[in-house]
Design an enzyme around this catalytic site. Structure first.
Site, PDB file in Angstrom:
ATOM      1  N   CYS A   1      41.751  12.907  13.394  1.00 17.19           N
ATOM      2  CA  CYS A   1      40.873  13.826  12.663  1.00 17.19           C
ATOM      3  C   CYS A   1      40.628  14.970  13.624  1.00 17.19           C
ATOM      4  O   CYS A   1      39.899  14.818  14.605  1.00 17.19           O
ATOM      5  CB  CYS A   1      39.550  13.180  12.271  1.00 17.19           C
TER       6      CYS A   1
ATOM      7  N   CYS B   1      36.735  16.294  13.448  1.00 18.54           N
ATOM      8  CA  CYS B   1      35.638  15.475  13.974  1.00 18.54           C
ATOM      9  C   CYS B   1      36.142  14.062  14.248  1.00 18.54           C
ATOM     10  O   CYS B   1      36.822  13.857  15.243  1.00 18.54           O
ATOM     11  CB  CYS B   1      34.443  15.475  13.031  1.00 18.54           C
ATOM     12  N   SER B   2      35.838  13.096  13.396  1.00 23.26           N
ATOM     13  CA  SER B   2      36.199  11.714  13.714  1.00 23.26           C
ATOM     14  C   SER B   2      36.409  10.883  12.455  1.00 23.26           C
ATOM     15  O   SER B   2      36.197   9.675  12.475  1.00 23.26           O
ATOM     16  CB  SER B   2      35.094  11.086  14.557  1.00 23.26           C
ATOM     17  N   CYS B   3      36.833  11.500  11.349  1.00 19.33           N
ATOM     18  CA  CYS B   3      37.006  10.758  10.103  1.00 19.33           C
ATOM     19  C   CYS B   3      38.025   9.645  10.303  1.00 19.33           C
ATOM     20  O   CYS B   3      39.076   9.855  10.899  1.00 19.33           O
ATOM     21  CB  CYS B   3      37.454  11.697   8.980  1.00 19.33           C
TER      22      CYS B   3
HETATM   23 FE    FE Z   1      36.328  13.876  10.815  1.00 16.10          FE
END
Ligand code: FE
Length: 192
Positions: free
Chosen positions: A92, A95-97
């Protein structure tokens, strides 16, 4: 970062917005009951059952729902298949999906800036950092997750696993093999 998270949790608890016991229970569920065991079950089923594999690649969210899991899997999960010619990796960049519903809690490196930045620019080097070296003629496809769309890699089924039960097949499936930073274990790694 840890201090900031702890400070935030303290304030939210003091204001009565969150219950620390509930947070612990949510984390425990993701660590011990959800991931990456559910993802491993899904991959094992896809290896063992060509009809399920076809359904998984067509619509992963819908296919996984037929496994009768206690929790609903995200609205838009896409399964991408590793083949002899193509290797898939998930990131991602924003961000951090991460596909929590099937893989559980994301590893710390998945959320790190270097992983997010380098995977799209030099996936082969990132793979080498994880100890994975692929043939030079193998295509690497990198998939960028979003809040709505998450991905799971369907790793290649290791050789010498013909006739294995789904449970045994699932023991070959590592979390990293479903992110694409690793491969499934070999038959001899599991037998040992
Ligand atoms: Fe994300």
């Amino acid at each position: 970062m840890q201090l900031r998270v702890r400070a935030l949790e303290t304030v939210l608890t003091e204001k009565g917005y969150v219950d620390p016991a509930a947070l612990d229970r949510i984390i425990e569920a993701y660590e011990t009951r959800i991931g990456p065991h559910i993802g491993a079950r899904v991959v094992a089923r896809a290896w063992a059952d060509p009809t399920f594999k076809k359904a998984l690649l067509a619509d992963a969210s819908q296919a996984i729902e037929t496994l009768g899991l206690e929790q609903k899997v995200g609205d838009h999960l896409i399964a991408v298949e590793n083949t002899a010619s193509t290797h898939n990796m998930i990131v991602c960049t924003l961000c951090s999906c991460y596909p929590w519903d099937v893989l559980g809690l994301p590893p710390a490196w998945y959320k790190s800036t270097p992983y997010r930045a380098r995977t799209v620019k030099e996936p082969r080097t990132v793979l080498a950092d994880f100890g994975v070296t692929l043939p030079a003629d193998k295509t690497i496809r990198v998939w960028d997750s979003t809040a709505e769309t998450r991905f799971i890699v369907l790793p290649m089924r290791p050789e010498g696993t013909e006739g294995w039960s789904e449970e045994r097949l699932a023991s070959l499936v590592t979390r990293d093999s479903m992110i694409g930073t690793g491969l499934a274990k070999t038959a001899s790694e599991v037998a040992a």
